[in-house]
Design an enzyme around this catalytic site. Structure first.
Site, mmCIF file in Angstrom:
data_model
loop_
_atom_site.group_PDB
_atom_site.id
_atom_site.type_symbol
_atom_site.label_atom_id
_atom_site.label_comp_id
_atom_site.label_asym_id
_atom_site.label_seq_id
_atom_site.Cartn_x
_atom_site.Cartn_y
_atom_site.Cartn_z
ATOM 1 N N ARG A 233 7.351 72.189 42.868
ATOM 2 C CA ARG A 233 8.099 72.397 44.112
ATOM 3 C C ARG A 233 7.582 71.559 45.275
ATOM 4 N NH1 ARG A 233 8.283 78.223 44.256
ATOM 5 N NH2 ARG A 233 9.750 77.888 45.913
ATOM 6 N N GLY B 99 15.084 63.833 26.892
ATOM 7 C CA GLY B 99 15.240 63.703 25.432
ATOM 8 C C GLY B 99 14.361 64.691 24.683
ATOM 9 N N ALA B 100 14.108 65.857 25.303
ATOM 10 C CA ALA B 100 13.278 66.870 24.633
ATOM 11 C C ALA B 100 14.029 67.445 23.430
ATOM 12 C CB ALA B 100 12.918 67.978 25.617
ATOM 13 N N ARG C 221 15.544 68.858 60.475
ATOM 14 C CA ARG C 221 15.782 67.668 61.320
ATOM 15 C C ARG C 221 17.277 67.531 61.653
ATOM 16 N NH1 ARG C 221 17.175 62.502 59.588
ATOM 17 N NH2 ARG C 221 16.519 60.783 60.944
ATOM 18 N N MET D 47 9.356 76.335 35.955
ATOM 19 C CA MET D 47 9.773 77.507 36.733
ATOM 20 C C MET D 47 11.207 77.920 36.380
ATOM 21 S SD MET D 47 8.081 76.927 40.455
ATOM 22 C CE MET D 47 6.374 77.403 40.740
ATOM 23 N N ARG E 175 11.110 63.423 8.700
ATOM 24 C CA ARG E 175 11.808 62.162 8.994
ATOM 25 C C ARG E 175 10.896 61.199 9.779
ATOM 26 N NH1 ARG E 175 16.486 62.746 12.445
ATOM 27 N NH2 ARG E 175 16.204 64.978 12.774
ATOM 28 N N ASP F 44 15.317 76.737 41.700
ATOM 29 C CA ASP F 44 15.939 77.245 40.463
ATOM 30 C C ASP F 44 17.449 76.984 40.379
ATOM 31 O OD1 ASP F 44 13.471 78.213 39.916
ATOM 32 O OD2 ASP F 44 13.945 80.318 40.273
ATOM 33 N N VAL G 249 19.592 69.898 61.652
ATOM 34 C CA VAL G 249 20.035 70.982 62.553
ATOM 35 C C VAL G 249 19.729 70.589 63.996
ATOM 36 C CG1 VAL G 249 19.507 73.359 63.281
ATOM 37 C CG2 VAL G 249 19.853 72.860 60.853
#
Ligand code: ADP
Length: 319
Positions: free
Chosen positions: A252, A185-186, A21, A169, A211, A127, A23
């Site tokens: 994606r 928070g992984a 759009r 991915m 824990r 990526d 462009v």
């Protein structure tokens, strides 16, 4: 510059449509026509093209994918096809060409620039592995898609005191895995850039269970391992039972985020102005906040570095 050709190639990513759009708008403002080729390099070979006007791009800024369609075109790697493409560009009176795509598409851009065509590339890859742009189009939306899913999985992980392995991915790059791990928070990210120590991760999970921290999320980049492999090995090494989610193509798709809409709009404008300024054989990218042109040769030769501070941040936050 009277007429510019435009195409989207390779893997689609959210942000392509806002870029298309932009462009068209930038060109219209300078009385330049845009002729769009369908299905990437395939359209250049088949001469499948049509003028693209502002009215054709209305209402697409919030749409994922690409209205120009995309494809992979193995033939384009060879002389014959590239010569045919140049012939079609000349027959359609194109003074320049803008290619929106990933690493492979930018290689195609360099190949055709080497045949005398005036070409500007725009980096598009979820990526975020393209040298010459701090962020590629589509990365931010993919990240937001991933964290949306991980946040939901965490509800179940903590309610049922479970360990989940999430595969995202990234064949050659762990960017999506690392940033999604930090921002959800992984407990761990397994990425191709760093040799991973599954025994260390297993020991940490066991210690967390002691824990009473009973939910654990491990994000795996597909280029480092698979969720199935990690799950099997965790069970073998430490008897840890885990659940698996492979996110696949949902990463994606979807409406581009504000960041990708803005980035696509800026890159689209910058590419048109770069052509008007007489430049060629380069890629427009976002470098420290600015639109910057980098020669395609440099983009394709160099490997995008990984910020070690982010790896350290993930380690500290995940412990
Ligand atoms: P992406 O652009 O998303 O990285 P691909 O790697 O599949 O996706 O590349 C898209 C297309 O770019 C290929 O199908 C091919 O037409 C073209 N291409 C890839 N590598 C080259 C190359 N070395 N020379 C010319 N064209 C190439």
């Amino acid at each position: 510059m009277n007429r510019i050709a435009l195409l989207t190639s390779g893997g689609d990513a959210p942000g392509m449509n806002p870029c298309i759009r932009a462009v068209v708008h930038a060109a219209a403002e300078k009385n330049i026509e845009i002729i769009a080729f369908k299905r990437g390099f395939m359209g250049l070979l088949d001469n499948d093209c049509a003028l693209l006007e502002i009215k054709d791009t209305s209402g697409i800024i919030d749409h994922g994918g690409t209205i120009l369609l995309s494809s992979r075109c193995e033939e384009f790697k060879y002389d014959e096809a590239q010569k045919e493409a140049v012939k079609n560009l000349i027959a359609n009176k194109c003074d320049g060409l803008i290619i929106i795509g990933g690493d492979g598409s930018l290689r195609g851009a360099a190949a055709i620039a080497g045949r005398g065509v005036t070409v500007i590339g725009i980096p598009c890859s979820i990526d975020n592995d393209i040298f010459g742009s701090d962020m590629s189009l589509g990365t931010d939306t993919a990240l937001n898609n991933i964290i949306d899913v991980i946040d939901k999985i965490k509800d179940t992980a903590s309610s049922h005191e479970r360990t989940f392995i999430i595969e995202v991915m990234g064949r050659g790059s762990g960017y999506l895995a690392l940033i999604s791990a930090i921002t959800t928070g992984a407990e761990a990210a397994i990425i191709p850039e760093v040799t991973f120590d599954l025994e260390g991760i297993a020991a940490r999970i066991k210690e967390r269970y002691k824990r009473h921290k009973t939910s654990n999320i491990i994000v795996v980049a597909e280029g480092a391992s698979t969720a199935y492999q990690v799950s099997r090995n965790l069970s073998k090494i430490a008897g840890i039972i885990s659940k698996i989610t492979v996110l696949g193509h949902l990463q994606r798709g979807g409406s581009p985020t504000a960041f990708d809409r803005l980035l696509g709009s800026r890159l689209g404008f910058a590419a048109v102005y770069e052509l008007i300024d007489g430049n060629s054989n380069c890629m427009m990218g976002l470098v420290k906040g600015d639109m910057t042109a980098t020669p395609l040769q440099i983009v394709l030769e160099r490997r995008k570095g990984f910020d070690d501070r982010l790896i350290n941040l993930a380690k500290i936050l995940g412990s």
